[in-house]
Scaffold this active site. Structure first.
Site, PDB file in Angstrom:
ATOM      1  CG  ASP A   1       7.061  19.150 -15.471  1.00 28.42           C
ATOM      2  OD1 ASP A   1       6.822  20.168 -16.128  1.00 28.42           O
ATOM      3  OD2 ASP A   1       7.229  19.158 -14.239  1.00 28.42           O
TER       4      ASP A   1
ATOM      5  CE  LYS B   1       0.869  19.051 -20.046  1.00 28.18           C
ATOM      6  NZ  LYS B   1       1.794  18.594 -18.987  1.00 28.18           N
TER       7      LYS B   1
ATOM      8  N   GLY C   1       5.442  25.119 -18.761  1.00 22.49           N
ATOM      9  CA  GLY C   1       6.649  25.285 -19.575  1.00 22.49           C
ATOM     10  C   GLY C   1       6.701  24.129 -20.551  1.00 22.49           C
ATOM     11  CG  HIS C   2       3.588  23.034 -22.626  1.00 29.69           C
ATOM     12  ND1 HIS C   2       2.294  23.284 -22.978  1.00 29.69           N
ATOM     13  CD2 HIS C   2       3.516  22.498 -21.377  1.00 29.69           C
ATOM     14  CE1 HIS C   2       1.481  22.929 -21.998  1.00 29.69           C
ATOM     15  NE2 HIS C   2       2.204  22.461 -21.011  1.00 29.69           N
TER      16      HIS C   2
ATOM     17  CD  GLN D   1      -0.427  23.824 -15.066  1.00 31.70           C
ATOM     18  OE1 GLN D   1      -1.597  24.023 -15.324  1.00 31.70           O
ATOM     19  NE2 GLN D   1       0.516  24.646 -15.487  1.00 31.70           N
TER      20      GLN D   1
HETATM   21  P1  IMP Z   1       1.136  26.911  -9.263  1.00 31.77           P
HETATM   22  O1  IMP Z   1       0.424  26.327 -10.444  1.00 31.77           O
HETATM   23  O2  IMP Z   1       2.276  27.815  -9.635  1.00 31.77           O
HETATM   24  O3  IMP Z   1       0.195  27.532  -8.283  1.00 31.77           O
HETATM   25  O4  IMP Z   1       1.830  25.690  -8.465  1.00 31.77           O
HETATM   26  C1  IMP Z   1       1.070  24.674  -7.828  1.00 31.77           C
HETATM   27  C2  IMP Z   1       1.742  23.319  -7.995  1.00 31.77           C
HETATM   28  O5  IMP Z   1       1.689  22.932  -9.354  1.00 31.77           O
HETATM   29  C3  IMP Z   1       3.226  23.292  -7.624  1.00 31.77           C
HETATM   30  O6  IMP Z   1       3.535  22.008  -7.103  1.00 31.77           O
HETATM   31  C4  IMP Z   1       3.929  23.475  -8.964  1.00 31.77           C
HETATM   32  O7  IMP Z   1       5.237  22.938  -8.960  1.00 31.77           O
HETATM   33  C5  IMP Z   1       3.003  22.661  -9.844  1.00 31.77           C
HETATM   34  N1  IMP Z   1       3.042  23.070 -11.255  1.00 31.77           N
HETATM   35  C6  IMP Z   1       2.469  24.168 -11.813  1.00 31.77           C
HETATM   36  N2  IMP Z   1       2.686  24.193 -13.127  1.00 31.77           N
HETATM   37  C7  IMP Z   1       3.385  23.090 -13.427  1.00 31.77           C
HETATM   38  C8  IMP Z   1       3.873  22.530 -14.660  1.00 31.77           C
HETATM   39  O8  IMP Z   1       3.684  23.073 -15.755  1.00 31.77           O
HETATM   40  N3  IMP Z   1       4.564  21.352 -14.552  1.00 31.77           N
HETATM   41  C9  IMP Z   1       4.732  20.725 -13.360  1.00 31.77           C
HETATM   42  N4  IMP Z   1       4.295  21.189 -12.198  1.00 31.77           N
HETATM   43  C10 IMP Z   1       3.615  22.371 -12.233  1.00 31.77           C
END
Ligand code: IMP
Length: 431
Positions: free
Chosen positions: A13, A16, A40-41, A222
């Protein structure tokens, strides 16, 4: 360019999407190489807001071809919802998107597995998009790749095996909600037809593009703090969000990458569970969340907010080999009377200036803060460093001195033009 990797230097977040959107103006190809619909970009162009989960943010520029590499996990429903939405908004996605035949797919049972685990005592606060279970199957050699859905017999066998293996968890949901083999095959028959025109050998396309001197932009999802190897394990995502993932997730060699740029907020946020040593005190956090609209673009969850974390940033600079950093959302700090920077973690007699691997050790750490005066003035109109209030400039200079990474740009608002460009060698911009 020609091959530039943009990664999140914090816990995701960082903004990017908007940076990739800017850099895409001169890109021939924009590549996503890891993660899935958990991302979520957000990109705002001319007041219009786009939230992209799977398709590279470069799609908003008409010039770039967008590639989804083998390292991405694709939920076909999200993918086609996103494609349909972008087409309805006037973007020519069918002629500008290619998907790796080696990318793994998220199936309905992955969503159930993710939710089941999150409902139990080992929750890590995932986005519940089936990401972990899809990567688990990939590594366990049980996964279904794009190439596999084009072969219905193979798909039938693979899905049947997975449903049997996962029955102990799948049987926990009511019978009516359990995924059924024939239903999955029927749905994926439709997806296979829709996928066909997009499927390509992305690695071959990329290597050919690089040989012919094309500009290629790699868009990380991420952030490094969520990297499966270098993040705050187990509170991480299931892929390599750091720059190395650009090679393994797209099929190019490390020698082909020219430059790596990290994106970092002027402060810090985190969504989901896991350690957060530089978390702000409640009043400051509420202000940052409100000013920065710190709610997850995928899940809507409120993000935790903290001060800039130097140990995390130093770790990130080394893991990614950062050539430069773009600081985003400086304007969010406009309302703060004072601003802190976490310069180290203190754990008893041990002082850490890099993120330690042991979470039990990290849990015992206290942040060591340096406090600087705020500027309490609007920075959103600044387009050069000289336009910024003195204290804002001093804050950026301090971050630069502490991290040792050159500042490439600073964003002061969500729109394309709200940016201070410091590195003139970055590819040109859309304004
Ligand atoms: P997962 O990727 O859904 O398995 O989540 C694993 C961890 O990564 C959790 O803490 C999510 O909140 C975090 N996470 C996954 N995708 C994002 C992102 O695009 N932005 C911020 N945190 C993310």
């Amino acid at each position: 360019m020609p091959a530039l990797v943009v990664i999140g230097a914090q816990w995701g977040d960082e903004g990017k999407g908007r940076v990739v959107d800017l850099l895409s103006a001169k890109a021939d190809l924009v590549v996503r190489y890891q993660g899935g619909a958990n991302a979520g970009h957000t990109v705002i162009v001319g007041g219009e807001k786009f939230i992209l989960h799977l398709i590279p943010s470069g799609v908003i520029h008409p010039n770039a071809t967008c590639l989804i590499g083998n390292g991405v996990v694709l939920d076909p429903k999200t993918l086609f919802d996103e494609i349909d939405d972008l087409i309805a908004r006037g973007l020519d996605v069918p002629n500008r998107l290619l998907i790796s035949e080696r990318a793994h797919l998220t199936l309905p049972y992955h969503l159930i597995m993710d939710k089941a685990r999150e409902a139990g005592t080992r929750s890590i606060g995932t986005t519940q998009r089936g990401i972990g279970p899809t990567y688990t199957d990939k590594i366990a050699r049980l996964g279904v790749r794009v190439a596999d859905v084009l072969d219905e017999e193979l798909l039938r066998g693979r899905v049947a095996q997975n449903l049997a293996d996962k029955a102990p968890v799948l049987n926990l949901v009511p019978e009516a909600d359990r995924p059924k083999l024939d239903e999955i095959l029927a749905t994926f028959r439709v997806y296979a037809e829709r996928l066909k025109p997009y499927v390509a050998d992305v690695s071959a396309v990329l290597n050919e593009a690089l040989r012919s001197g094309k500009n290629v932009l790699f868009e990380g999802a991420q952030g490094t703090g969520l990297d499966i190897d270098f993040g705050t394990y187990p509170y991480v995502t299931s892929s390599n969000a750091s720059a190395g993932g650009a090679c393994t997730g797209s099929g190019i060699g490390p020698t082909k990458i020219d430059r790596v740029i990290g994106i970092s907020k002027a402060y810090l946020t985190r969504v989901g569970l896991g350690p957060f040593p530089s978390k702000m005190e409640p009043e400051a956090e509420a202000l940052a969340r409100q000013r920065g609209n710190e709610y997850g673009a995928t899940t809507g969850r409120p993000r935790d907010c903290g001060w800039f974390d130097l140990p995390l940033m130093k770790h990130s600079a080394e893991i990614n080999g950062l050539d430069g950093v773009v600081i985003t959302k400086l304007d969010v700090l406009d309302a703060f009377a004072e601003i802190k920077v976490c310069v180290a973690y203190q754990c008893g007699d041990t002082r850490y200036d890099r993120l330690p691997a042991s979470l039990s050790q990290l849990a015992k750490c206290e942040p060591v803060f340096e406090t600087m005066p705020g500027w309490e003035a609007d920075t959103s109109a600044a387009r050069t460093l000289a336009d910024l209030p003195g204290n804002a400039r001093r804050y950026l200079e301090r971050l630069n001195a502490l991290t040792g990474v050159p500042l490439s740009a600073v964003s002061v608002g969500p729109s394309r033009e709200e940016i201070i460009l410091l590195d003139e060698t970055l590819p040109a911009y859309a304004f």
